[in-house]
Design a protein around this motif. Structure first.
Motif, PDB file in Angstrom:
ATOM      1  N   SER A 333       0.833  -1.202   0.000  1.00 41.84           N
ATOM      2  CA  SER A 333       0.000   0.000   0.000  1.00 41.84           C
ATOM      3  C   SER A 333       0.867   1.251   0.000  1.00 41.84           C
ATOM      4  O   SER A 333       2.022   1.233   0.411  1.00 41.84           O
ATOM      5  CB  SER A 333      -0.939   0.003   1.196  1.00 41.84           C
ATOM      6  N   SER A 334       0.284   2.352  -0.450  1.00 44.61           N
ATOM      7  CA  SER A 334       1.021   3.604  -0.600  1.00 44.61           C
ATOM      8  C   SER A 334       0.757   4.599   0.520  1.00 44.61           C
ATOM      9  O   SER A 334       1.368   5.654   0.563  1.00 44.61           O
ATOM     10  CB  SER A 334       0.664   4.259  -1.948  1.00 44.61           C
ATOM     11  N   SER A 335      -0.172   4.275   1.423  1.00 38.53           N
ATOM     12  CA  SER A 335      -0.487   5.179   2.529  1.00 38.53           C
ATOM     13  C   SER A 335      -1.150   4.394   3.648  1.00 38.53           C
ATOM     14  O   SER A 335      -1.614   3.257   3.445  1.00 38.53           O
ATOM     15  CB  SER A 335      -1.430   6.297   2.062  1.00 38.53           C
ATOM     16  N   GLN A 338      -4.719   3.667   2.782  1.00 35.53           N
ATOM     17  CA  GLN A 338      -4.844   2.572   1.814  1.00 35.53           C
ATOM     18  C   GLN A 338      -4.618   1.218   2.483  1.00 35.53           C
ATOM     19  O   GLN A 338      -5.260   0.234   2.133  1.00 35.53           O
ATOM     20  CB  GLN A 338      -3.858   2.772   0.669  1.00 35.53           C
ATOM     21  N   LYS A 397       3.946  -1.366  -5.650  1.00 43.11           N
ATOM     22  CA  LYS A 397       3.037  -0.563  -4.838  1.00 43.11           C
ATOM     23  C   LYS A 397       1.737  -0.325  -5.589  1.00 43.11           C
ATOM     24  O   LYS A 397       1.726  -0.177  -6.815  1.00 43.11           O
ATOM     25  CB  LYS A 397       3.663   0.799  -4.504  1.00 43.11           C
ATOM     26  N   PRO A 399      -1.182   2.134  -6.706  1.00 45.33           N
ATOM     27  CA  PRO A 399      -1.266   3.590  -6.877  1.00 45.33           C
ATOM     28  C   PRO A 399      -2.189   4.205  -5.844  1.00 45.33           C
ATOM     29  O   PRO A 399      -3.139   3.554  -5.390  1.00 45.33           O
ATOM     30  CB  PRO A 399      -1.835   3.746  -8.293  1.00 45.33           C
ATOM     31  N   VAL A 400      -1.896   5.433  -5.453  1.00 47.56           N
ATOM     32  CA  VAL A 400      -2.719   6.120  -4.454  1.00 47.56           C
ATOM     33  C   VAL A 400      -4.107   6.366  -5.011  1.00 47.56           C
ATOM     34  O   VAL A 400      -4.257   6.741  -6.156  1.00 47.56           O
ATOM     35  CB  VAL A 400      -2.082   7.457  -4.059  1.00 47.56           C
TER      36      VAL A 400
END
Length: 400
Positions: A333-335, A338, A397, A399-400
């Motif tokens: 995950s990117s955050s 997420q 990863k 994408p956000v």
């Protein structure tokens, strides 16, 4: 650098001291230890339950299927409950519900037995979702260690249930209802240890899953990985004692071997993420665990020799996989948001898919009379597990 609290969370008290942090970690571990016994304890007693109630294997499989199904059904709802009442109060209420659900099995009624299993699934499903969020918030500086301890304690609770349920059953005069209900004592301990946490309130976001996540191949790979490993774990745990009984092993011996297998799973759940996180790409480590599990299944269904070895090799797979899938949620995950969204998707869809395992394998045994064939079919779940590994464990990863 600290950030201001969002509208989805209430400001919490100042950072807890070392003693308070240790006690909070202990409370989390005890709660985590309660998230498997209500399900796993059924397996060692499944033959007694079938004989007592006149259940078919398919009907008995529902006792394991129902909790897993409700793990998935409540996963999308749990964040909303925690957003309304706070994580700490939500966990407390879930543990009280778990106590009541386990005790409900004492009532001499098939309806109470199944209702208790379903309500236990609701309680555990809520904790499945909100406890990792609490760990991420309060132990961000030790997230790797706490995640390892958390997944290890999950396996530890399963090992306790597998190993102690038959001796408890003997101690209470072979009363399987009382043996199942005895696990309410562990849940009560969790309730008591959680009471000091009620002075603190943490809220979590209720943001809906973005449409893009449902179209993301990495998110789906993690979800399929979650579903496959859960299906193997809960189905194998449910039916292994009866499989071993068909081969002439005593109820106590089968329960003891199941406990030993859960201990292997416990060790793997701790070691797998520690090893895997050293690599940017986790496919090699994950495939090694899957290969060990596959060898175990092949040995178990093709020969009656070295049964202990084959069972322990099978346990390596789901033991490593439960902590690896938690690791994938973080690494892919990117955050933070997420990570929470992927966790919700994986648990909701994954557990609902996994719930078919105990019921389907039980029905297959009813139709064929063969546990060897049934276990062979269960081993096919390794195919989607391996396939999803190609994407879920790859260094990439979302994408956000």
């Amino acid at each position: 650098m600290t950030t201001a609290p969002t509208t989805a969370e209430r400001t919490t008290p100042p950072h807890q001291g070392r003693t308070a942090a240790i006690f909070a970690a202990l409370a989390i571990m005890v709660v985590a230890a309660n998230l498997r016994p209500a399900v796993v304890a059924v397996g060692p007693l499944i033959d007694d339950i079938k004989l007592s109630e006149g259940f078919s294997s398919a009907a008995a499989g529902l006792l394991t299927t129902l909790p897993v199904l409700f793990f998935g059904l409540v996963a999308p709802i749990a964040p909303r409950i925690a957003a309304r009442f706070g994580i700490e109060r939500t966990v407390f209420a879930a543990m009280v519900l778990l106590c009541a659900a386990i005790l409900l099995r004492l009532v001499p009624s098939w309806f109470a037995l199944f209702a208790g299993s379903a309500l236990a699934g609701v309680a555990i499903g809520i904790c499945n979702v909100v406890l990792p969020a609490l760990i991420k918030r309060d132990f961000s500086h030790r997230s790797g260690l706490m995640t390892g301890l958390y997944s290890m304690t999950l396996s530890g609770g399963a090992a306790l249930a597998a190993g102690l349920t038959v001796p408890i059953d003997s101690a209470v005069g072979e009363n399987w209802r009382a043996a199942l209900a005895s696990w309410s004592l562990l849940a009560l301990l969790g309730v008591i240890l959680w009471i000091p946490q009620l002075s603190r309130v943490h809220r979590i976001s209720t943001a809906a899953l973005p449409a893009s996540l449902w179209r993301n191949k990495i998110a789906w790979a993690i979800t399929i990985f979650m579903a496959s490993q859960s299906l193997i774990f809960y189905t194998f745990t449910a039916w292994l004692p009866e499989f071993l009984g068909e081969r002439g092993m005593s109820k106590a011996g089968a329960g003891g071997l199941l406990a030993l297998a859960q201990t292997v799973a416990l060790v793997m759940s701790l070691l797998a993420p520690i090893i895997a996180v050293r690599f940017r790409d986790q496919r090699a480590v994950t495939f090694a665990a899957i290969a060990a599990c596959a060898i175990g299944f092949i040995g178990l269904v093709t020969t009656e020799q070295l049964t202990v070895l084959w069972v322990l090799l099978i346990a390596v797979g789901p033991g490593a996989a439960i902590s690896l899938v938690l690791l994938f949620m973080v690494l892919r995950s990117s955050s933070t948001a997420q990570t929470s969204q992927v966790s919700g998707m994986a648990q909701s869809v994954g557990y609902c898919l996994a719930a078919i395992g105990p019921l389907a394998i039980g029905a297959l045994h009813d139709a064929t009379g063969s546990w060897t064939l049934s276990m062979s079919v269960l081993a096919l779940a390794l195919i989607p597990l391996a396939g999803s590994t190609l994407i879920a464990a790859k260094d990439s990863k979302m994408p956000v």
